[in-house]
Design a protein around this motif. Structure first.
Motif, PDB file in Angstrom:
ATOM      1  N   GLU A 109      -3.881  20.044  -0.726  1.00  0.00           N
ATOM      2  CA  GLU A 109      -3.280  21.218  -0.089  1.00  0.00           C
ATOM      3  C   GLU A 109      -2.665  22.087  -1.176  1.00  0.00           C
ATOM      4  OE1 GLU A 109       0.223  20.490   2.356  1.00  0.00           O
ATOM      5  OE2 GLU A 109       0.578  18.612   1.306  1.00  0.00           O
ATOM      6  N   PRO A 110      -2.526  23.372  -0.918  1.00  0.00           N
ATOM      7  CA  PRO A 110      -2.011  24.284  -1.952  1.00  0.00           C
ATOM      8  C   PRO A 110      -0.565  23.955  -2.297  1.00  0.00           C
ATOM      9  CG  PRO A 110      -2.877  25.497  -0.049  1.00  0.00           C
ATOM     10  CD  PRO A 110      -2.850  24.069   0.333  1.00  0.00           C
ATOM     11  N   ARG A 111      -0.224  24.264  -3.524  1.00  0.00           N
ATOM     12  CA  ARG A 111       1.175  24.160  -3.914  1.00  0.00           C
ATOM     13  C   ARG A 111       1.865  25.513  -3.716  1.00  0.00           C
ATOM     14  NH1 ARG A 111       1.346  21.210  -9.688  1.00  0.00           N
ATOM     15  NH2 ARG A 111      -0.692  22.167  -9.954  1.00  0.00           N
ATOM     16  N   TRP A 112       2.984  25.476  -3.081  1.00  0.00           N
ATOM     17  CA  TRP A 112       3.795  26.666  -2.895  1.00  0.00           C
ATOM     18  C   TRP A 112       5.021  26.566  -3.790  1.00  0.00           C
ATOM     19  CZ3 TRP A 112       4.115  28.874   2.805  1.00  0.00           C
ATOM     20  CH2 TRP A 112       2.806  29.075   3.268  1.00  0.00           C
ATOM     21  N   ILE A 113       5.866  27.601  -3.669  1.00  0.00           N
ATOM     22  CA  ILE A 113       7.089  27.564  -4.450  1.00  0.00           C
ATOM     23  C   ILE A 113       8.289  27.601  -3.500  1.00  0.00           C
ATOM     24  CG2 ILE A 113       7.327  30.079  -4.713  1.00  0.00           C
ATOM     25  CD1 ILE A 113       8.039  27.551  -7.531  1.00  0.00           C
ATOM     26  N   VAL A 171       0.877  -1.164   0.000  1.00  0.00           N
ATOM     27  CA  VAL A 171       0.000   0.000   0.000  1.00  0.00           C
ATOM     28  C   VAL A 171       0.921   1.222   0.000  1.00  0.00           C
ATOM     29  CG1 VAL A 171      -0.148   0.076   2.515  1.00  0.00           C
ATOM     30  CG2 VAL A 171      -2.027   0.998   1.160  1.00  0.00           C
ATOM     31  N   ALA A 172       0.430   2.333  -0.526  1.00  0.00           N
ATOM     32  CA  ALA A 172       1.330   3.475  -0.680  1.00  0.00           C
ATOM     33  C   ALA A 172       0.605   4.797  -0.466  1.00  0.00           C
ATOM     34  CB  ALA A 172       1.970   3.465  -2.063  1.00  0.00           C
ATOM     35  N   LEU A 173       1.314   5.727   0.153  1.00  0.00           N
ATOM     36  CA  LEU A 173       0.827   7.101   0.281  1.00  0.00           C
ATOM     37  C   LEU A 173       1.484   7.909  -0.827  1.00  0.00           C
ATOM     38  CD1 LEU A 173       1.159   7.375   4.158  1.00  0.00           C
ATOM     39  CD2 LEU A 173      -0.968   7.279   2.833  1.00  0.00           C
ATOM     40  N   VAL A 174       0.663   8.460  -1.697  1.00  0.00           N
ATOM     41  CA  VAL A 174       1.198   9.049  -2.928  1.00  0.00           C
ATOM     42  C   VAL A 174       0.637  10.448  -3.170  1.00  0.00           C
ATOM     43  CG1 VAL A 174       1.535   6.813  -4.036  1.00  0.00           C
ATOM     44  CG2 VAL A 174      -0.663   7.980  -4.248  1.00  0.00           C
ATOM     45  N   ARG A 175       1.307  11.150  -4.074  1.00  0.00           N
ATOM     46  CA  ARG A 175       0.799  12.408  -4.610  1.00  0.00           C
ATOM     47  C   ARG A 175       0.152  12.130  -5.958  1.00  0.00           C
ATOM     48  NH1 ARG A 175       0.435  17.265  -1.623  1.00  0.00           N
ATOM     49  NH2 ARG A 175       1.768  16.852   0.182  1.00  0.00           N
ATOM     50  N   LEU A 176      -0.987  12.717  -6.176  1.00  0.00           N
ATOM     51  CA  LEU A 176      -1.720  12.514  -7.429  1.00  0.00           C
ATOM     52  C   LEU A 176      -1.501  13.706  -8.347  1.00  0.00           C
ATOM     53  CD1 LEU A 176      -5.029  11.283  -5.812  1.00  0.00           C
ATOM     54  CD2 LEU A 176      -3.098   9.931  -6.602  1.00  0.00           C
ATOM     55  N   PRO A 177      -1.569  13.492  -9.645  1.00  0.00           N
ATOM     56  CA  PRO A 177      -1.678  12.188 -10.320  1.00  0.00           C
ATOM     57  C   PRO A 177      -0.320  11.576 -10.524  1.00  0.00           C
ATOM     58  CG  PRO A 177      -1.697  13.925 -11.948  1.00  0.00           C
ATOM     59  CD  PRO A 177      -1.485  14.600 -10.603  1.00  0.00           C
ATOM     60  N   PHE A 178      -0.300  10.297 -10.839  1.00  0.00           N
ATOM     61  CA  PHE A 178       0.972   9.634 -11.138  1.00  0.00           C
ATOM     62  C   PHE A 178       0.750   8.615 -12.256  1.00  0.00           C
ATOM     63  CE2 PHE A 178      -1.060   7.274  -7.702  1.00  0.00           C
ATOM     64  CZ  PHE A 178      -1.018   5.975  -8.163  1.00  0.00           C
ATOM     65  N   PRO A 179       1.802   8.295 -13.010  1.00  0.00           N
ATOM     66  CA  PRO A 179       1.634   7.354 -14.121  1.00  0.00           C
ATOM     67  C   PRO A 179       1.344   5.948 -13.622  1.00  0.00           C
ATOM     68  CG  PRO A 179       3.946   7.986 -13.871  1.00  0.00           C
ATOM     69  CD  PRO A 179       3.167   8.828 -12.916  1.00  0.00           C
ATOM     70  N   SER A 192      -0.132  31.779  -6.473  1.00  0.00           N
ATOM     71  CA  SER A 192      -1.493  31.819  -7.009  1.00  0.00           C
ATOM     72  C   SER A 192      -1.451  31.351  -8.463  1.00  0.00           C
ATOM     73  CB  SER A 192      -2.058  33.226  -6.925  1.00  0.00           C
ATOM     74  OG  SER A 192      -1.304  34.097  -7.743  1.00  0.00           O
ATOM     75  N   GLY A 193      -2.558  30.779  -8.899  1.00  0.00           N
ATOM     76  CA  GLY A 193      -2.625  30.384 -10.311  1.00  0.00           C
ATOM     77  C   GLY A 193      -2.216  28.949 -10.578  1.00  0.00           C
ATOM     78  N   VAL A 194      -1.978  28.168  -9.544  1.00  0.00           N
ATOM     79  CA  VAL A 194      -1.772  26.727  -9.750  1.00  0.00           C
ATOM     80  C   VAL A 194      -2.763  25.972  -8.881  1.00  0.00           C
ATOM     81  CG1 VAL A 194       0.666  26.838 -10.406  1.00  0.00           C
ATOM     82  CG2 VAL A 194       0.033  26.615  -8.002  1.00  0.00           C
ATOM     83  N   SER A 195      -3.230  24.835  -9.426  1.00  0.00           N
ATOM     84  CA  SER A 195      -4.208  24.038  -8.690  1.00  0.00           C
ATOM     85  C   SER A 195      -3.539  23.420  -7.464  1.00  0.00           C
ATOM     86  CB  SER A 195      -4.740  22.935  -9.605  1.00  0.00           C
ATOM     87  OG  SER A 195      -3.666  22.134 -10.051  1.00  0.00           O
ATOM     88  N   PRO A 196      -4.351  23.027  -6.478  1.00  0.00           N
ATOM     89  CA  PRO A 196      -3.753  22.368  -5.309  1.00  0.00           C
ATOM     90  C   PRO A 196      -3.266  20.965  -5.662  1.00  0.00           C
ATOM     91  CG  PRO A 196      -6.128  22.417  -5.122  1.00  0.00           C
ATOM     92  CD  PRO A 196      -5.791  23.211  -6.351  1.00  0.00           C
ATOM     93  N   SER A 197      -2.493  20.385  -4.755  1.00  0.00           N
ATOM     94  CA  SER A 197      -2.004  19.015  -4.924  1.00  0.00           C
ATOM     95  C   SER A 197      -2.785  18.086  -4.019  1.00  0.00           C
ATOM     96  CB  SER A 197      -0.518  18.966  -4.570  1.00  0.00           C
ATOM     97  OG  SER A 197      -0.096  17.628  -4.432  1.00  0.00           O
ATOM     98  N   ARG A 198      -2.993  16.849  -4.476  1.00  0.00           N
ATOM     99  CA  ARG A 198      -3.775  15.902  -3.683  1.00  0.00           C
ATOM    100  C   ARG A 198      -2.902  14.749  -3.195  1.00  0.00           C
ATOM    101  NH1 ARG A 198      -7.925  13.904  -7.651  1.00  0.00           N
ATOM    102  NH2 ARG A 198      -6.219  14.379  -9.067  1.00  0.00           N
TER     103      ARG A 198
END
Lengths: 301, 301
Positions: free
Chosen positions: A164-168, A143-151, A261-267
């Motif tokens: 959660e929001p993506r920062w830089i 089982v794995a805890l991952v960031r979406l999306p992935f291939p 601002s201007g980028v979608s959040p990460s899941r």
DNA sequence: TGCATCTATAACCTGAAAGGATGGATGTGG
DNA sequence: CCACATCCATCCTTTCAGGTTATAGATGCA
């Protein structure tokens, strides 16, 4: 006989073209030509009719194409179960996680799993960025805890836990570090620190390739692990998008994090193999993840 | 990954020894050591515990050993069906036969099969002696007329059709040719023309290795086909046991056939793969064989 | 007619796998 | 008690399979 021959055959049968199948398989077209020819020679049967339009299955080819995928799936499943047999017998659940998926919830998940499965232990294994499935695709984890999306996501089950929001992440002293909120458009021309190319859609997601309106990406460095990633940023090779929680988990002198601002959040999600849909231990871990979600967010798939 | 690795693993698991498995697989022991090591490395799991007493399965090893044979059988079956798909679609039954199994009944069998299956054609393929299963083991044929016993017999279905005495083939002018009935004991020291070594028990049967009371066999020549066999005998490289019917089917100047006493008769059978137990076409051919048996003999298995 | 798109072939290079010889560990029998 | 037999592991050499690049041949399309 090598299973690769059969996998190559399936790819050619699917795409109907040596050229396209070759690039899907990451090899040259002549190499694939030889593989298919070798398969035909070994079987003593012509599997495709060739034409300029591509490769069309013959009668034996259709027979093979109809059942080869299932056979290969059986093969993969057996290897997967063999890999896990020792840990399973020792009551150890192999949990892969992407470094970027680490966050405050992880310890709660492990504690909740321990509560539900006394006697079991979760073996947490951090994956490198070149494998965004965190070992799940190769059967190295259950089982794995991952960031979406992935291939390869379509071949697995995924439950989304939160977003959660993506920062830089910027090197200290970078001019943009003076601002409190940075429009993503202002970062288009900056060099980025990227994941290895084989991570495909996952790499693109962290470059926000789909949110640049066609503007090309500049790659300043390629890294596989958080340590290298932080070093590359601190040394000024480039900047990089990162989940907000990275500001807490990967704080380091020389690197600053700023909202964008201007980028979608990460899941973040939990993933498992379809074969484990009915595995009670795996499902207990999944439920432990679901009940441990941070309260501020309950995003669905 | 190569299926050979899995087959090697099964052999080692069965025998519990690298050395014995290696000779079963016709490999050197170091080569097998490396194969098993490679398999373990690829899976990232130890499959055997080594000791001077041999190789013992670990927990993952038991998992793999439990299901690998079935998986390999599936693999072989798929390849078999792929090979036969074109002929099957064209209503052609692939019939292998050992040259030595050819006899007067063959044409009756083909005619009877044609009567039972109008529209179907039996494609008769003569096999070389290095493959006593006449293509059945490799899936190159659907059904085979064979001489018993042969290696791999246990993995196939066999119906015995009849038996006939074994005679001896001698070069013209051989001193023993003057006699009408030759005791096998008198032939012990003669050089024999033999089948290739890979035919195993089949080769031994035609050398009557079990009826020499331990007396060693002298090999004068090795041949793979009737033509070479007849030439070798005519040229005086050696003599050979042959079914009585060979005197009619393989008559040639320079070769004479004489009855022998003291050797068991030879049996002819029809064989097919267990997977075809329920195949109507294959079973029609088998029934055609059974009803076409020569009347003088109806020996059971 | 020139171009784009496929597959097939040639030449070359690297690395995997096999075999033989040999070493090390460990019971067994004289 | 020592020599031997039995196994598995390692070293070295050679061979061959498989990959890549470059290029040729066939054929529809602008």
């Amino acid at each position: 006989m090598d299973t690769r021959l059969l996998r190559s055959f399936v790819a050619v049968a699917d795409t109907g073209s040596l050229t396209r199948a070759a690039e899907r398989l990451f090899l040259s077209q002549p190499a694939l030509t030889k593989q298919i020819k070798q398969l035909e020679t070994r079987l003593g049967v012509r599997l495709f009719t060739r034409s300029r339009a591509g490769m069309t299955l013959t009668e034996p080819g259709r027979t093979l194409a109809a059942r080869a995928p299932a056979l290969l799936a059986d093969w993969d499943r057996l290897l997967r179960e063999t890999k896990g047999a020792a840990d399973r017998a020792a009551r150890v659940l192999r949990v892969g996680f992407m470094a970027s998926a680490a966050n405050e919830a992880t310890q709660h998940i492990v504690a909740e799993f321990a509560r539900r499965r006394p006697g079991w232990r979760a073996d947490m294994r951090q994956a490198v960025w070149s494998d965004p499935t965190a070992g799940l695709a190769d059967g190295d984890t259950d089982v794995a805890l991952v960031r979406l999306p992935f291939p390869g996501q379509d071949a697995l089950r995924v439950a989304v836990l939160f977003s959660e929001p993506r920062w830089i992440a910027l090197p200290a002293g970078h001019p943009l570090g003076a601002r409190d909120l940075i429009p993503f458009r202002d970062l288009w021309d900056e060099p980025f620190v990227a994941a290895p190319p084989e991570s495909g859609a996952w790499r693109d997601h962290w470059l926000a390739a789909g949110e640049r309106e066609g503007h090309p990406v500049r790659i300043g460095a390629v890294t596989d692990r958080p340590d290298d990633w932080l070093s590359a940023i601190a040394n000024g090779y480039g900047i990089a998008l990162a989940p907000e929680s990275a500001a807490r988990y990967y704080a380091r002198p020389g690197v600053v994090y700023r909202p964008v601002s201007g980028v979608s959040p990460s899941r973040v999600g939990v993933a498992w193999a379809p074969a484990d849909d009915t595995d009670p231990v795996v499902q207990d871990f999944v439920r432990a993840c679901l009940v441990s979600r941070p309260p501020q967010d309950g995003t669905g798939p």
